[in-house]
Design a protein around this motif. Structure first.
Motif, PDB file in Angstrom:
ATOM      1  N   ASN A 271       0.843  -1.197   0.000  1.00  0.00           N
ATOM      2  CA  ASN A 271       0.000   0.000   0.000  1.00  0.00           C
ATOM      3  C   ASN A 271       0.879   1.249   0.000  1.00  0.00           C
ATOM      4  O   ASN A 271       1.805   1.366   0.817  1.00  0.00           O
ATOM      5  CB  ASN A 271      -0.916   0.021   1.227  1.00  0.00           C
ATOM      6  CG  ASN A 271      -1.999  -1.026   1.141  1.00  0.00           C
ATOM      7  OD1 ASN A 271      -2.391  -1.432   0.050  1.00  0.00           O
ATOM      8  ND2 ASN A 271      -2.487  -1.480   2.276  1.00  0.00           N
ATOM      9  N   VAL A 272       0.552   2.179  -0.908  1.00  0.00           N
ATOM     10  CA  VAL A 272       1.273   3.443  -1.014  1.00  0.00           C
ATOM     11  C   VAL A 272       0.325   4.548  -0.575  1.00  0.00           C
ATOM     12  O   VAL A 272      -0.750   4.710  -1.154  1.00  0.00           O
ATOM     13  CB  VAL A 272       1.766   3.701  -2.449  1.00  0.00           C
ATOM     14  CG1 VAL A 272       2.566   4.996  -2.513  1.00  0.00           C
ATOM     15  CG2 VAL A 272       2.616   2.534  -2.943  1.00  0.00           C
ATOM     16  N   SER A 273       0.713   5.326   0.444  1.00  0.00           N
ATOM     17  CA  SER A 273      -0.145   6.402   0.936  1.00  0.00           C
ATOM     18  C   SER A 273      -0.224   7.529  -0.081  1.00  0.00           C
ATOM     19  O   SER A 273       0.616   7.651  -0.976  1.00  0.00           O
ATOM     20  CB  SER A 273       0.373   6.927   2.281  1.00  0.00           C
ATOM     21  OG  SER A 273       1.679   7.447   2.136  1.00  0.00           O
ATOM     22  N   GLN A 274      -1.235   8.360   0.069  1.00  0.00           N
ATOM     23  CA  GLN A 274      -1.546   9.397  -0.920  1.00  0.00           C
ATOM     24  C   GLN A 274      -0.380  10.367  -1.131  1.00  0.00           C
ATOM     25  O   GLN A 274      -0.111  10.807  -2.240  1.00  0.00           O
ATOM     26  CB  GLN A 274      -2.791  10.161  -0.488  1.00  0.00           C
ATOM     27  CG  GLN A 274      -3.311  11.149  -1.516  1.00  0.00           C
ATOM     28  CD  GLN A 274      -4.613  11.781  -1.085  1.00  0.00           C
ATOM     29  OE1 GLN A 274      -5.087  11.556   0.022  1.00  0.00           O
ATOM     30  NE2 GLN A 274      -5.212  12.573  -1.934  1.00  0.00           N
ATOM     31  N   GLY A 275       0.359  10.712  -0.083  1.00  0.00           N
ATOM     32  CA  GLY A 275       1.429  11.675  -0.214  1.00  0.00           C
ATOM     33  C   GLY A 275       2.647  11.172  -0.950  1.00  0.00           C
ATOM     34  O   GLY A 275       3.499  11.945  -1.384  1.00  0.00           O
ATOM     35  N   GLN A 308      -6.086   2.589  -9.613  1.00  0.00           N
ATOM     36  CA  GLN A 308      -7.316   2.771  -8.844  1.00  0.00           C
ATOM     37  C   GLN A 308      -6.977   3.179  -7.419  1.00  0.00           C
ATOM     38  O   GLN A 308      -6.156   2.549  -6.745  1.00  0.00           O
ATOM     39  CB  GLN A 308      -8.138   1.486  -8.837  1.00  0.00           C
ATOM     40  CG  GLN A 308      -9.490   1.624  -8.151  1.00  0.00           C
ATOM     41  CD  GLN A 308     -10.314   0.353  -8.257  1.00  0.00           C
ATOM     42  OE1 GLN A 308      -9.837  -0.653  -8.768  1.00  0.00           O
ATOM     43  NE2 GLN A 308     -11.532   0.393  -7.777  1.00  0.00           N
ATOM     44  N   PHE A 309      -7.627   4.245  -6.951  1.00  0.00           N
ATOM     45  CA  PHE A 309      -7.376   4.791  -5.622  1.00  0.00           C
ATOM     46  C   PHE A 309      -8.389   4.221  -4.642  1.00  0.00           C
ATOM     47  O   PHE A 309      -9.582   4.169  -4.920  1.00  0.00           O
ATOM     48  CB  PHE A 309      -7.470   6.313  -5.667  1.00  0.00           C
ATOM     49  CG  PHE A 309      -7.170   6.989  -4.363  1.00  0.00           C
ATOM     50  CD1 PHE A 309      -5.867   7.103  -3.914  1.00  0.00           C
ATOM     51  CD2 PHE A 309      -8.190   7.516  -3.592  1.00  0.00           C
ATOM     52  CE1 PHE A 309      -5.588   7.733  -2.716  1.00  0.00           C
ATOM     53  CE2 PHE A 309      -7.922   8.148  -2.404  1.00  0.00           C
ATOM     54  CZ  PHE A 309      -6.619   8.260  -1.964  1.00  0.00           C
ATOM     55  N   ASN A 310      -7.892   3.784  -3.492  1.00  0.00           N
ATOM     56  CA  ASN A 310      -8.772   3.232  -2.468  1.00  0.00           C
ATOM     57  C   ASN A 310      -9.155   4.343  -1.489  1.00  0.00           C
ATOM     58  O   ASN A 310      -8.319   4.805  -0.710  1.00  0.00           O
ATOM     59  CB  ASN A 310      -8.056   2.104  -1.720  1.00  0.00           C
ATOM     60  CG  ASN A 310      -8.972   1.414  -0.724  1.00  0.00           C
ATOM     61  OD1 ASN A 310     -10.142   1.760  -0.601  1.00  0.00           O
ATOM     62  ND2 ASN A 310      -8.449   0.429  -0.028  1.00  0.00           N
ATOM     63  N   PRO A 311     -10.421   4.812  -1.534  1.00  0.00           N
ATOM     64  CA  PRO A 311     -10.802   5.928  -0.658  1.00  0.00           C
ATOM     65  C   PRO A 311     -10.869   5.560   0.812  1.00  0.00           C
ATOM     66  O   PRO A 311     -10.859   6.435   1.670  1.00  0.00           O
ATOM     67  CB  PRO A 311     -12.196   6.313  -1.191  1.00  0.00           C
ATOM     68  CG  PRO A 311     -12.730   5.067  -1.826  1.00  0.00           C
ATOM     69  CD  PRO A 311     -11.531   4.334  -2.371  1.00  0.00           C
ATOM     70  N   ALA A 312     -10.929   4.274   1.125  1.00  0.00           N
ATOM     71  CA  ALA A 312     -11.055   3.860   2.523  1.00  0.00           C
ATOM     72  C   ALA A 312      -9.797   4.221   3.321  1.00  0.00           C
ATOM     73  O   ALA A 312      -9.880   4.853   4.371  1.00  0.00           O
ATOM     74  CB  ALA A 312     -11.333   2.361   2.606  1.00  0.00           C
ATOM     75  N   ASP A 313      -8.625   3.817   2.817  1.00  0.00           N
ATOM     76  CA  ASP A 313      -7.379   4.126   3.518  1.00  0.00           C
ATOM     77  C   ASP A 313      -6.519   5.132   2.776  1.00  0.00           C
ATOM     78  O   ASP A 313      -5.352   5.354   3.112  1.00  0.00           O
ATOM     79  CB  ASP A 313      -6.559   2.850   3.752  1.00  0.00           C
ATOM     80  CG  ASP A 313      -6.303   2.082   2.457  1.00  0.00           C
ATOM     81  OD1 ASP A 313      -6.688   2.588   1.386  1.00  0.00           O
ATOM     82  OD2 ASP A 313      -5.724   0.997   2.531  1.00  0.00           O
ATOM     83  N   LYS A 314      -7.098   5.782   1.732  1.00  0.00           N
ATOM     84  CA  LYS A 314      -6.416   6.825   0.955  1.00  0.00           C
ATOM     85  C   LYS A 314      -5.062   6.341   0.457  1.00  0.00           C
ATOM     86  O   LYS A 314      -4.020   6.948   0.727  1.00  0.00           O
ATOM     87  CB  LYS A 314      -6.263   8.090   1.797  1.00  0.00           C
ATOM     88  CG  LYS A 314      -7.589   8.727   2.171  1.00  0.00           C
ATOM     89  CD  LYS A 314      -7.406  10.022   2.927  1.00  0.00           C
ATOM     90  CE  LYS A 314      -8.760  10.654   3.251  1.00  0.00           C
ATOM     91  NZ  LYS A 314      -8.621  11.920   4.010  1.00  0.00           N
ATOM     92  N   SER A 315      -5.080   5.243  -0.247  1.00  0.00           N
ATOM     93  CA  SER A 315      -3.848   4.675  -0.782  1.00  0.00           C
ATOM     94  C   SER A 315      -4.153   3.940  -2.079  1.00  0.00           C
ATOM     95  O   SER A 315      -5.308   3.668  -2.406  1.00  0.00           O
ATOM     96  CB  SER A 315      -3.217   3.710   0.234  1.00  0.00           C
ATOM     97  OG  SER A 315      -4.025   2.550   0.380  1.00  0.00           O
TER      98      SER A 315
END
Length: 415
Positions: A271-275, A308-315
């Motif tokens: 998992n890669v975080s949004q930042g 595809q971005f996962n809005p649940a954990d923003k990653s």
């Protein structure tokens, strides 16, 4: 008549002189008030303290600072003035910092786990219709080896074809073309060459067809594989879940009996975080450690980045293909990935000098004896630094900790 006129003229002159004296007194008073404005001193932490001379704050003991007041200020009773923010300009003596034009690189830690590779799955389907006489695999996620017997199938259709083959071998042995075609049909039904040779010598039919595993792997049952990679880890209770197919079930030709997943090739999903999205690139080197041994690292490459971005954990997720033939990583094993990012040139500012208020990011620029809130446009974040796109320059002096300057009861209005 002249007497009345004389008295009237005298009254008019007296009234005019009185009005002139009153006007002169009022103007002189205003001039005197404006010309004798006193200097006002206040506390930067307690603005309600007002003094007409220097000194210390009676509350906190800080030195009072001179408060700038504008002369000839016009009174404004508009609603905009009444709602004007109290912290547009903040008077005080705070620690300062500056942005730096430099190059920054970082190390990004990515949590992950081992998951099945659906591309390595094998469908074990019935090549002929029949009834399952005996099952040798009874549970989902049961491990099997290549060549291991999976189940025995009784097929009347296979029995008829075996009888035809024995008749040809016994009564028409010279007709090699027809015998070869009959052998080929038995092979397509699932019999092995050894089984066919044994049938040719013994001349005894065997309507039971044993089905063997074509590869080593994990039995997945008959459900689709889409739930395999989406789940973070298979539940421990699923390891003993009974298969849908049981002994005595009748299966049709072409029906999938098992899905076999080869665990020699697996995915490492991180998992890669949004930042950090923009810092991760395909073919970048990633060092991988497992929860079994956090000090031993495996070098691999990032093979795929999911868009595809996962809005649940923003990653979003990245995939790394691992050769598990020698590693023997169990499915669901937790991983820790380390990616060293490329160096990025830009204007960088410590994150504590910036504060986010909804859609805006602001800093406080030092001006004279206070600080002014200013909106900026920020880029990516690396460690404790954030990239500045525009809004400030390296020559601006900023408050080191923006949180100290925020008035929580008012909305910050920026330039």
């Amino acid at each position: 008549m002249n007497k009345y006129l004389k008295y009237s003229l005298i009254l008019i002159v007296i009234s005019s002189i009185g009005f002139a004296v009153y006007f002169f007194v009022i103007k002189s008073g205003n001039r005197s008030e404006n010309s004798h404005q006193t200097e006002v001193y206040t506390c930067s932490m307690h603005p309600e303290i007002i003094r007409d001379k220097p000194g210390n704050c009676p509350i906190c003991g800080m030195t009072l600072v001179k408060k700038i007041t504008e002369s000839h200020a016009e009174e404004d009773n508009s609603i905009d003035n009444l709602l004007r923010p109290t912290d547009n300009f903040i008077v005080g003596n705070y620690q300062t910092t500056t942005a730096k034009d430099t190059t920054i690189s970082s190390v990004v830690n990515l949590p992950g786990l081992v998951a099945y590779d659906p591309n390595s799955s094998v469908n074990i389907a019935a090549r002929i219709s029949g009834r399952i006489e005996k099952m040798y695999v009874n549970y989902k996620y049961q491990k099997v080896s290549k060549g291991q017997k999976l189940f025995d199938l009784y097929s009347p259709e296979l029995l008829t074809e075996q009888q035809n083959f024995i008749y040809l071998v016994s009564n028409d042995s010279d007709n090699t073309a027809i015998i070869k075609a009959s052998k080929q049909k038995l092979l397509l039904y699932g019999m092995t060459k050894n089984q066919i040779n044994s049938l040719s010598y013994s001349k005894k039919v065997n309507p039971l067809l044993s089905i063997f595993s074509p590869a080593s792997g994990i039995i997945q049952g008959t459900e689709k594989m889409n739930t395999t990679t989406n789940s973070s880890m298979q539940s421990a209770n699923n390891n003993t879940e009974i298969l849908n197919i049981k002994e005595g079930n009748y299966i049709k030709k072409g029906e999938v009996v098992f899905k076999l997943v080869n665990t020699d090739k697996v995915w490492g999903i991180f998992n890669v975080s949004q930042g950090h999205n923009s810092l991760i690139k395909t073919n970048q080197t990633i060092k991988i450690a497992t929860e079994l041994d956090k000090n031993e690292f495996i070098d691999a490459q990032i093979n795929f980045i999911e868009t595809q971005f996962n809005p649940a954990d923003k990653s979003n997720r990245i995939r790394v293909y691992l050769n598990n033939n020698k590693l023997k990583f169990p499915i669901g094993l937790r991983l820790q990935g380390i990616v060293k990012t490329n160096s990025i040139q830009g204007v960088w500012l410590q994150k504590q000098a910036l504060v986010s208020i909804g859609s805006k990011k602001i800093v406080f620029i030092k001006k004279n004896n206070g600080f002014k809130a200013t909106a900026i446009k920020a880029g990516i974040e690396i460690d404790d630094f954030i990239q500045i796109i525009n809004g400030i320059s390296v020559e601006d002096t900023l408050a080191k900790n923006a949180q100290y300057l925020i008035d929580s009861e008012s909305f910050i209005k920026t330039e």
